[in-house]
Motif scaffolding. Structure first.
Motif, PDB file in Angstrom:
ATOM      1  N   ASN A  33      -6.901  -2.722   1.749  1.00 16.51           N
ATOM      2  CA  ASN A  33      -5.897  -2.023   2.546  1.00 16.51           C
ATOM      3  C   ASN A  33      -4.828  -3.041   2.961  1.00 16.51           C
ATOM      4  N   PHE A  34      -3.601  -2.875   2.435  1.00 17.01           N
ATOM      5  CA  PHE A  34      -2.536  -3.832   2.709  1.00 17.01           C
ATOM      6  C   PHE A  34      -1.710  -3.454   3.938  1.00 17.01           C
ATOM      7  N   GLU A  35      -2.059  -2.342   4.570  1.00 18.39           N
ATOM      8  CA  GLU A  35      -1.279  -1.877   5.710  1.00 18.39           C
ATOM      9  C   GLU A  35      -1.325  -2.888   6.842  1.00 18.39           C
ATOM     10  N   GLY A  36      -0.167  -3.167   7.412  1.00 21.08           N
ATOM     11  CA  GLY A  36      -0.096  -4.088   8.538  1.00 21.08           C
ATOM     12  C   GLY A  36       0.021  -5.546   8.153  1.00 21.08           C
ATOM     13  N   LEU A  37      -0.089  -5.865   6.860  1.00 14.87           N
ATOM     14  CA  LEU A  37       0.046  -7.248   6.415  1.00 14.87           C
ATOM     15  C   LEU A  37       1.512  -7.587   6.166  1.00 14.87           C
ATOM     16  N   THR A  38       1.866  -8.843   6.332  1.00 15.98           N
ATOM     17  CA  THR A  38       3.177  -9.288   5.890  1.00 15.98           C
ATOM     18  C   THR A  38       3.189  -9.291   4.365  1.00 15.98           C
ATOM     19  N   ALA A  61       0.589 -10.372  -0.924  1.00 17.96           N
ATOM     20  CA  ALA A  61       0.655 -10.937  -2.279  1.00 17.96           C
ATOM     21  C   ALA A  61      -0.385 -12.026  -2.478  1.00 17.96           C
ATOM     22  N   ALA A  62      -0.726 -12.740  -1.410  1.00 19.34           N
ATOM     23  CA  ALA A  62      -1.648 -13.876  -1.531  1.00 19.34           C
ATOM     24  C   ALA A  62      -3.066 -13.437  -1.857  1.00 19.34           C
ATOM     25  N   ILE A  63      -3.378 -12.173  -1.678  1.00 14.65           N
ATOM     26  CA  ILE A  63      -4.750 -11.704  -1.921  1.00 14.65           C
ATOM     27  C   ILE A  63      -5.122 -11.866  -3.394  1.00 14.65           C
ATOM     28  N   ASP A  64      -4.206 -11.566  -4.313  1.00 13.45           N
ATOM     29  CA  ASP A  64      -4.594 -11.690  -5.717  1.00 13.45           C
ATOM     30  C   ASP A  64      -3.444 -11.877  -6.691  1.00 13.45           C
ATOM     31  N   VAL A  65      -2.194 -11.825  -6.264  1.00 11.76           N
ATOM     32  CA  VAL A  65      -1.073 -11.941  -7.187  1.00 11.76           C
ATOM     33  C   VAL A  65      -0.854 -13.418  -7.525  1.00 11.76           C
ATOM     34  N   ALA A  82      -2.757  -3.560  -7.521  1.00 12.47           N
ATOM     35  CA  ALA A  82      -2.654  -2.434  -6.593  1.00 12.47           C
ATOM     36  C   ALA A  82      -1.326  -2.484  -5.846  1.00 12.47           C
ATOM     37  N   PRO A  83      -0.710  -1.344  -5.552  1.00 10.39           N
ATOM     38  CA  PRO A  83       0.574  -1.327  -4.854  1.00 10.39           C
ATOM     39  C   PRO A  83       0.473  -2.011  -3.493  1.00 10.39           C
ATOM     40  N   ARG A  84       1.538  -2.719  -3.154  1.00 10.52           N
ATOM     41  CA  ARG A  84       1.670  -3.315  -1.821  1.00 10.52           C
ATOM     42  C   ARG A  84       3.150  -3.609  -1.588  1.00 10.52           C
ATOM     43  N   GLN A  85       3.508  -3.948  -0.363  1.00  8.00           N
ATOM     44  CA  GLN A  85       4.900  -4.168  -0.015  1.00  8.00           C
ATOM     45  C   GLN A  85       5.408  -5.475  -0.612  1.00  8.00           C
ATOM     46  N   ALA A 109       5.175   0.427   0.086  1.00  4.23           N
ATOM     47  CA  ALA A 109       4.358  -0.148  -0.982  1.00  4.23           C
ATOM     48  C   ALA A 109       4.845   0.343  -2.337  1.00  4.23           C
ATOM     49  N   LYS A 110       4.786  -0.539  -3.322  1.00  5.27           N
ATOM     50  CA  LYS A 110       5.136  -0.158  -4.689  1.00  5.27           C
ATOM     51  C   LYS A 110       4.261  -0.958  -5.651  1.00  5.27           C
TER      52      LYS A 110
END
Length: 312
Positions: free
Chosen positions: A12-17, A22-26, A287-290, A297-298
Motif C-alpha cells: 500500500n503506497f498511500e501516504g508515502l512520499t 519508488a525505493a520499495i522496488d523500482v 505496481a502503480p504508485r505516485q 498513482a499511475k
C-alpha cells in the motif's frame, strides 16, 4: 528476474512520499535524464516550479532563453550555494558538455541576466568554446527544488550542506534534474554521472571515486550522455567487470530485432582492452504508485538488464 508486475502488488503506497514509494522496488539503472549539454545559472533565493519561468528570470529573459535552450538541446539549470548566502550581484554561470568522451565544463560570471542571450548555446554541443575558465574539479549538483517536489528539498538540502563542508567551492543546490522519486539526487559535471537515493557517505564516495578516475556504483543511475538502454548496459557490465571511469564505451546495437514485446533493445559494451559484451534490456512493470508527491498513482516501469553476454 521476477515477472513484470510481481514486485509490489500487495504494498500500500498511500501516504508515502514519491521517493519512499519508488525505493520499495523500482531499480535505479537507466533512470538518468538524457542530457548532453548544460547551462547552469546562479539564482539565489526561492525558485518557482518551472526552471525557466517569469517568476525566476523575469518576463524579458524567460521566453527567449527558453526558446534558445530548447533549440540548442541544452538543459537549463538553476544553481545556488547551500545555506543562506548574501547575493553580491555577480552570478556564476557554468556551461558543460556531458558526452561520454571529451566532456568539459567552463565557468564565468555575469552581472545582468541579459548577458545569457549573448551566448551561442549551440557551441555547448561541441568542443570547449573558451567562453569561461576551464573547470577541472568535479562540479557537484544536488537537487533541492522543493517547488517541484518536496522530496528534493527535504532530502537533498542536508546532503548538499554536508558535501559543501568537504568541497566548499564545488557544491551547488540545483533545480529539477529529472527523477525526484529517486531523491536525494546528485549529478556530477562534466561527466554527467547521475546518482539517486544517496546519503552523505555514498555521495562523498561518488565524488572521491571520480577524482581518482574511478566510478562508484552505489546509487548510480547512469550517465546523462547515454540513452537509458546504454545506461543499464554499462551498469550491468560494471557490476561484473572491474573497470575505471574511462575504460568502457557503450553503444546501442544497431539492427537489433526481437519478437519479445518486453525487450526495449540491446547495447554493446567495449572495454579498452578489447573485451566486448552484449546486454539485452527489457521493460519491467511495477505496481502503480505516485511519481510525484501528491500526484495520483499511475503504472510504474523501469529498464532491467538480462544476463550479460560476453562476445568473442
Amino acid at each position: 528476474m521476477r515477472a513484470p508486475g510481481s514486485y509490489s502488488e500487495s504494498v500500500n503506497f498511500e501516504g508515502l512520499t514519491c521517493s519512499a514509494a519508488a525505493a520499495i522496488d523500482v531499480p535505479l539503472p537507466g533512470s538518468a535524464t538524457k542530457v548532453g549539454a548544460w547551462l547552469c545559472v546562479e539564482q539565489p533565493g526561492a525558485w518557482g516550479r518551472d526552471v525557466i519561468g517569469d517568476e525566476v528570470l523575469g518576463p524579458e529573459i524567460t521566453p527567449e532563453l527558453a526558446a534558445r535552450t530548447a533549440a540548442a538541446q541544452v538543459r537549463p539549470t538553476l544553481i545556488r550555494r547551500p545555506g543562506r548566502n548574501e547575493f553580491t550581484g555577480a552570478r556564476t554561470v557554468l556551461i558543460a558538455n556531458s558526452r561520454p568522451e571529451g566532456n568539459w565544463c567552463e565557468r564565468f560570471e555575469i552581472t545582468d541576466l541579459k548577458q545569457l542571450l549573448d551566448i551561442d548555446l549551440h557551441l555547448l554541443n561541441g568542443p570547449p568554446p573558451g567562453i569561461g575558465a576551464r573547470v577541472t574539479d568535479p562540479v557537484i549538483l544536488v537537487c533541492a527544488h522543493g517547488k517541484r517536489d518536496q522530496c528534493c528539498a527535504l532530502l537533498g538540502r542536508p546532503i548538499a550542506a554536508n558535501l559543501a563542508a568537504e568541497y566548499p567551492d564545488q557544491v551547488w543546490e540545483c533545480s529539477h534534474t529529472g527523477g525526484h522519486r529517486f531523491a536525494p539526487a546528485l549529478v556530477l559535471l562534466p561527466s554527467g554521472l547521475t546518482y539517486g537515493r544517496v546519503d552523505t557517505e555514498s555521495a562523498t564516495a561518488a565524488v572521491e571515486a571520480i577524482r581518482r578516475g574511478a566510478l562508484a556504483l552505489p546509487g548510480f543511475r547512469g550517465r546523462s550522455g547515454h540513452k537509458p538502454i546504454e545506461q543499464v548496459a554499462e551498469i550491468a557490465v560494471r557490476e561484473q567487470v572491474p573497470a575505471a571511469l574511462a575504460d568502457l564505451t557503450v553503444r546501442l546495437e544497431t539492427g537489433f530485432t526481437t519478437t519479445d514485446p518486453t525487450v526495449a533493445g540491446a547495447a554493446l559494451v567495449t572495454h579498452r582492452d578489447g573485451r566486448r559484451w552484449r546486454v539485452t534490456v527489457r521493460t519491467v512493470s511495477f505496481a502503480p504508485r505516485q511519481a510525484s508527491c501528491g500526484a495520483a498513482a499511475k503504472p510504474a516501469a523501469a529498464l532491467v538488464a538480462d544476463p550479460v553476454q560476453p562476445l568473442a
